[in-house]
Design a protein around this motif. Structure first.
Motif, PDB file in Angstrom:
ATOM      1  N   GLY A 425       5.661  -8.164  -0.843  1.00 23.66           N
ATOM      2  CA  GLY A 425       6.738  -9.074  -1.138  1.00 23.66           C
ATOM      3  C   GLY A 425       6.964  -9.107  -2.437  1.00 23.66           C
ATOM      4  N   LEU A 426       6.871  -7.858  -2.721  1.00 25.98           N
ATOM      5  CA  LEU A 426       7.871  -6.786  -3.791  1.00 25.98           C
ATOM      6  C   LEU A 426       9.295  -6.089  -3.396  1.00 25.98           C
ATOM      7  CD1 LEU A 426       5.063  -5.754  -6.593  1.00 25.98           C
ATOM      8  CD2 LEU A 426       6.848  -8.059  -6.759  1.00 25.98           C
ATOM      9  N   PRO A 460      -3.653  -3.283  -7.254  1.00 27.65           N
ATOM     10  CA  PRO A 460      -3.035  -2.839  -6.004  1.00 27.65           C
ATOM     11  C   PRO A 460      -4.536  -3.087  -4.736  1.00 27.65           C
ATOM     12  CG  PRO A 460      -2.577  -1.117  -7.109  1.00 27.65           C
ATOM     13  CD  PRO A 460      -3.242  -2.589  -8.053  1.00 27.65           C
ATOM     14  N   VAL A 461      -4.026  -3.073  -3.272  1.00 26.49           N
ATOM     15  CA  VAL A 461      -5.550  -2.525  -2.158  1.00 26.49           C
ATOM     16  C   VAL A 461      -3.922  -1.583  -1.521  1.00 26.49           C
ATOM     17  CG1 VAL A 461      -7.282  -3.280  -2.651  1.00 26.49           C
ATOM     18  CG2 VAL A 461      -5.185  -4.917  -1.050  1.00 26.49           C
ATOM     19  N   THR A 468       1.155  -2.186   0.429  1.00 25.29           N
ATOM     20  CA  THR A 468       0.084  -1.662  -0.625  1.00 25.29           C
ATOM     21  C   THR A 468       0.059  -3.702  -0.483  1.00 25.29           C
ATOM     22  OG1 THR A 468       1.016   0.324  -1.547  1.00 25.29           O
ATOM     23  CG2 THR A 468      -0.086  -1.523  -2.964  1.00 25.29           C
ATOM     24  N   TYR A 469      -0.742  -3.780  -1.078  1.00 22.05           N
ATOM     25  CA  TYR A 469      -0.546  -5.787  -1.571  1.00 22.05           C
ATOM     26  C   TYR A 469      -0.634  -5.715  -3.327  1.00 22.05           C
ATOM     27  CZ  TYR A 469      -0.469  -6.536   3.207  1.00 22.05           C
ATOM     28  OH  TYR A 469      -0.057  -6.759   4.578  1.00 22.05           O
ATOM     29  N   ALA A 470       0.012  -6.567  -3.729  1.00 23.22           N
ATOM     30  CA  ALA A 470      -0.080  -6.315  -5.224  1.00 23.22           C
ATOM     31  C   ALA A 470      -1.837  -6.954  -5.523  1.00 23.22           C
ATOM     32  CB  ALA A 470      -0.059  -7.302  -5.727  1.00 23.22           C
ATOM     33  N   SER A 471      -2.743  -7.497  -4.796  1.00 20.89           N
ATOM     34  CA  SER A 471      -3.988  -8.209  -5.143  1.00 20.89           C
ATOM     35  C   SER A 471      -4.784  -8.134  -3.891  1.00 20.89           C
ATOM     36  CB  SER A 471      -4.303  -8.808  -5.998  1.00 20.89           C
ATOM     37  OG  SER A 471      -4.267 -10.250  -5.243  1.00 20.89           O
ATOM     38  N   GLY A 497      -6.525   0.522  -4.621  1.00 20.52           N
ATOM     39  CA  GLY A 497      -5.098   1.208  -4.674  1.00 20.52           C
ATOM     40  C   GLY A 497      -3.601   1.472  -4.216  1.00 20.52           C
ATOM     41  N   GLN A 498      -3.056   2.220  -4.532  1.00 22.48           N
ATOM     42  CA  GLN A 498      -1.565   1.688  -4.011  1.00 22.48           C
ATOM     43  C   GLN A 498      -1.731   2.858  -2.971  1.00 22.48           C
ATOM     44  OE1 GLN A 498       1.032   1.924  -7.865  1.00 22.48           O
ATOM     45  NE2 GLN A 498       2.551   1.228  -5.550  1.00 22.48           N
TER      46      GLN A 498
END
Length: 597
Positions: A425-426, A460-461, A468-471, A497-498
């Protein structure tokens, strides 16, 4: 004679003391630079404001430099340097003060800070079956409690402490260098200067290494149970023990002030000790005479009143800036210092965002690779001048060659980069394609549509697919077992974590570091020759004023603006801002690496 021996001893003591002061001020200054990222995260402020805080050192300098340089030359120079060091130490201690006023650091997380370690099952923020009230991060504060919790205005202490360091540092360069040049043999000055600057360069090595070490130690060390901290030093929310370094650097600066209170106001010039000459005039070479339009009158030293000194100030300034070589050198310094300050302030952040290095490793590499290269370059420049007995023209040629060489190496660095961090998404879409533009909608997809996710938070996970997902919520996770998040429908798991970069970035990063180190060396080779051109193009009686004005102008227009405008430009490349507990915008968590570069 014994007095002669005493003079030699005093001069040697001055040399060693000045070198140590150069070391300690550089140690303190570089530690400040290495802590920029930690301070930005701790106080939750944007890069442009960090630029203002960083520039406060030069603002402090600016307040007093012209007066210290002009009047200081007529007063007791060593004692003034000692007083300056004491003020610098006080500034360092003041910078560390807010840590003791702030509460414990609370980073953004979707898992409550109070979750017990043994409880492996905790409510995760995919709230399809829960109400929003259960989301721990949305606790509401009253505005006043919120301000206190964030400690949002306490960065003022860092600003003022840094400004105080700037005020204290003012006498060291103009008074120290003019004292050295007045009482040493002319042919020895370049070598002495090179040695002092080289010892000074060791300071930043220690400063950056201390910064690197403390960046790995959690900010609230001794106050919290480290097992309850769910992030590590690779995380963009991590804050190191930044405050500890300012206590260390302040103490070192305080120690360096002691010898200056025991040095005499003036010494016989080197080589003239036998004749007990009291004159402090430089032997002026034929080449230097070509540079100086006005002849220097040998005036008998008589006590000057403050009014007489003040009356002579404007005519002296006018005479100084009529010197075209001096004016051109000032403009040259202005341009190069703008680039250098902007670069060194945000280089650790650049290495973090473009090459995926941790803040700690980035600071460490600058300390053990770039700075020794600079030290070697400075002493090489001084050695070349002494070995080939180069005059002003020769020194200018060395300086120009070094500038052109380092420019070419900088230009090549633009084309060396790594793949961007893949964040759903980023920087990439949820399908893994490259993301063209980012807005609030791109963060929501089929896997998290049923959840009531906040797109503001950054926790992040890293999923099994390497994205990586923001949450955890945006990854669609609904259950947690021992640090692993589960997405039942898609049969996938994620860890806190990222994710590491996919492509092997190490090779490109090594090329970047090699070019960076070589560029630092070549650029530094021109440092001492450039400085000698400046010194040799000034009349004897204007030397202190000229060095002071150079510092004033370069600090004002060369050192204060760059961190601010570089910071503002870097802020424009931010893809994901952190969120303060109050809900306001915090520090940036993720940048668009290409735009940043």
């Amino acid at each position: 004679s014994s007095s002669c021996y005493l003079c030699v001893l005093c001069f040697q003591l001055f040399l060693v003391s000045l070198a140590f002061v150069y070391f300690s001020k550089a140690f303190g200054g570089s530690y400040m630079k290495s802590s920029i990222t930690q301070i930005e995260r701790r106080f939750d402020i944007p890069s442009s404001l960090i630029g203002v805080i960083d520039g406060s050192f030069e603002m402090g300098n600016l307040l007093v430099i012209a007066f210290v340089s002009y009047f200081g030359a007529k007063l007791h120079r060593p004692r003034l340097i000692g007083i300056g060091c004491v003020i610098m130490a006080a500034g360092s201690y003041l910078t560390a003060l807010p840590h003791f006023f702030q509460g414990l650091y609370k980073y953004e997380t979707s898992v409550s800070h109070s979750t017990s370690i043994n409880n492996t099952d905790s409510i995760l923020p995919c709230l399809s079956n829960h109400s929003l009230a259960e989301f721990p991060f949305t606790i509401s504060f009253s505005p006043s409690a919120c301000e206190k919790a964030a400690g949002s205005s306490l960065w003022i202490y860092v600003f003022l402490g840094n400004m105080l360091r700037g005020i204290g540092e003012t006498p060291i360069m103009p008074l120290g260098v003019s004292y050295l040049d007045d009482f040493s043999r002319e042919e020895n000055t370049p070598f002495y200067l090179a040695c002092i600057h080289t010892v000074g360069i060791i300071g930043p090595m220690f400063g950056f290494m201390l910064g690197s070490y403390l960046a790995k130690i959690y900010v609230d060390i001794g106050s919290v149970d480290l097992d309850s901290v769910t992030i590590n030093h690779m995380d963009s929310r991590w804050v190191g023990a930044w405050w500890l370094g300012f206590i260390v650097t302040g103490t070192v600066i305080l120690l360096s002030s002691i010898p200056f209170f025991f040095l005499p106001k003036s010494l016989p010039k080197q080589g003239q000790e036998e004749s007990q000459s009291k004159g402090t005039e430089l032997a002026i070479t034929a080449e230097q005479e070509n540079f100086l339009q006005d002849e220097i009158q040998d005036q008998e030293e008589k006590p000057l009143t403050f009014q007489e000194l003040a009356k002579d100030f404007i005519p002296s300034l006018r005479r100084l800036f009529k010197n075209s070589i001096y004016t051109m050198m000032i403009l040259t310094y202005l341009v190069s210092v703008n680039g250098f300050i902007g670069l060194i302030t945000f280089k650790p952040k650049f290495m973090e965002q473009v090459y995926g290095q941790s803040a700690s490793k980035a600071i460490f590499l600058i300390g053990i690779m770039n700075l020794p290269a600079v030290a070697l370059g400075i002493i090489t420049g001084g050695f070349v001048l002494k070995r080939f007995k180069l005059g002003v023209i020769g020194a200018a040629r060395v300086s120009v060659t070094a500038s052109v060489g380092s420019l070419c190496l900088f230009f090549i660095q633009i084309f060396i980069y790594c793949d961007k961090a893949e964040v759903a998404g980023l920087t990439v879409s949820y399908q893994g394609d490259s993301q063209v533009s980012y807005n609030q909608q791109t963060m929501i997809s089929q896997c998290n549509m049923a959840c009531s996710c906040s797109v503001k938070h950054w926790d992040p996970v890293c999923a099994q697919n390497g994205i990586t997902y923001a949450s955890p919520c945006l990854a669609g996770c609904q259950t947690s077992t021992g640090g692993k998040m589960m997405t039942p429908g898609m049969n996938m798991s994620a860890v806190l974590g990222q994710c590491p970069r996919r492509s092997n970035c190490d090779y490109n990063f090594k090329i970047y570091m090699a070019l960076s180190v070589l560029g630092s060396f070549i650029s530094a080779c021109g440092g001492t020759p450039g400085y000698i051109v400046l010194l040799r193009s000034i009349q004897q009686d204007l030397k202190s004023l000229a060095l002071g004005m150079q510092t004033l102008i370069v600090r004002t227009l060369g050192s204060i603006p760059p961190p601010i405008y570089f910071g503002a430009l870097i802020d424009r490349t931010c893809l994901k801002w952190g969120t303060k507990h109050c809900g306001g915008r915090g520090a940036c968590r993720l940048y668009d690496a290409d735009a940043f570069r």
